[in-house]
Design an enzyme around this catalytic site. Structure first.
Site, short mmCIF file in Angstrom:
data_model
loop_
_atom_site.label_atom_id
_atom_site.label_comp_id
_atom_site.label_asym_id
_atom_site.label_seq_id
_atom_site.Cartn_x
_atom_site.Cartn_y
_atom_site.Cartn_z
N GLY A 26 -13.17 75.56 -28.64
CA GLY A 26 -12.32 74.86 -28.68
C GLY A 26 -11.96 72.98 -29.04
O GLY A 26 -11.36 72.66 -29.16
N LYS A 45 -10.16 74.32 -17.02
CA LYS A 45 -10.96 74.60 -15.50
C LYS A 45 -11.30 73.82 -15.71
O LYS A 45 -12.36 73.22 -14.45
CB LYS A 45 -11.51 75.82 -15.56
CG LYS A 45 -10.22 76.66 -14.93
CD LYS A 45 -10.92 78.24 -14.92
CE LYS A 45 -11.71 78.00 -13.34
NZ LYS A 45 -11.88 79.51 -12.91
N TYR A 172 -14.02 95.15 -22.98
CA TYR A 172 -13.59 93.61 -23.65
C TYR A 172 -13.64 93.47 -24.70
O TYR A 172 -12.35 92.90 -25.19
CB TYR A 172 -15.12 92.93 -23.93
CG TYR A 172 -15.08 91.62 -25.11
CD1 TYR A 172 -15.05 90.38 -24.38
CD2 TYR A 172 -15.35 91.45 -26.16
CE1 TYR A 172 -14.54 89.57 -24.91
CE2 TYR A 172 -15.26 90.62 -26.79
CZ TYR A 172 -14.77 89.65 -26.09
OH TYR A 172 -14.87 88.15 -27.18
#
Length: 283
Positions: A26, A45, A172
């Protein structure tokens, strides 16, 4: 679909909203687009330093500015739909709109059903598949207004139903395939709005903090840097007129189609460039 494009959209002053952008892939996508003058929303976060992991939304915001872009750091938990709505509104008001959404935030636990706690199952599905739904839905009103045509990019793999990808870590796999199914569905649904939706996945493992979940400590040397994913993402974002949508793309394959030849530059250890480790879900 032919992924070549006849014209490119400029990233200058386009607003790119990236979840999980405080580190790893990212962050790399943020910096790559910032070099072309993009507005970057760093939504994650990580608003305070982590004892073991580098990077916060604020340090990346500084790096984005240094690279030539404009940054907005937003503390965001993608599990909270109300927070997501407010973050999209804040980003759109700050930069005058949203042109690209990158659903990059992720959670991973390579454990079988028998040994996956329910809390871990919920975490993976909330941060992976559910967040794609929540963030895409919240961004949609703004993406519809993008003058150059909106883009949604989900970092998820091609659908591969071979048993070897289902048996060892079905929870997952489900969460990541859910992201890809949303890619295919939204691409068809949002086509009428001029919004392109694609998935992108690395051909090799990528040197990030998540790599410790995939293999032993020798795997890093056989991996590529996040820059290869950032360059591939950039190629997607500059593709005009929905010439690329509804695709499950592999970074190297797309870059080769766009004329890239030097993949040695992405190797963590150039001496291991011929021995790189294939990523999950790729045969």
């Amino acid at each position: 679909m032919n992924t070549s494009q006849k014209q490119e959209i400029s990233l200058n002053k386009r607003t790119i909203f990236i979840t999980g952008a405080s580190r790893g892939i990212g962050r790399e996508i943020a910096l790559r687009c910032a070099r072309e003058g993009a507005n970057i929303v760093i939504a994650a976060k990580s608003d305070a330093p982590h004892p073991k992991l580098p990077g916060t939304i604020y340090t990346v915001a500084e790096e984005v500015a240094e690279a030539g872009g404009r940054a907005l750091a937003i503390k965001l938990d993608v599990r909270d739909a109300e927070q997501v709505q407010k973050a999209m509104q804040q980003a759109a008001e700050h930069f005058g709109g949203i042109d690209v959404l990158v659903n990059n935030a992720g959670a991973i636990s390579l454990t079988p059903v028998e040994h996956t706690p329910v809390k871990k199952y919920d975490l993976m599905n909330q941060i992976n598949a559910r967040a794609v739904f929540v963030c895409s839905q919240a961004a949609l009103p703004f993406l519809k207004k993008s003058e150059a045509g909106g883009h949604i990019l989900n970092l998820s793999p091609p659908l591969n139903l071979a048993e070897k990808w289902l048996k060892p870590y079905a929870a997952y796999t489900l969460s990541k395939y859910g992201m890809t199914i949303l890619t295919l569905g939204m691409a068809a649904e949002f086509k009428r709005y001029g919004i392109a939706v694609n998935s992108l996945w690395p051909k090799t493992t990528i040197s990030t903090a998540a790599l410790t979940q995939v293999g032993d400590n020798t795997l890093d040397a056989r991996s590529r840097t996040p820059a290869v994913m950032a360059d591939a993402a950039r190629e997607i974002f500059v593709t005009a007129n929905q010439a690329l949508t509804g695709q499950t793309l592999i970074d190297e394959d797309l870059l080769r189609e766009r004329g890239f030849e030097d993949f040695l530059q992405y190797a963590v250890d150039p001496e291991q460039a011929d021995n790189q480790f294939p990523d999950l879900f790729l045969d």
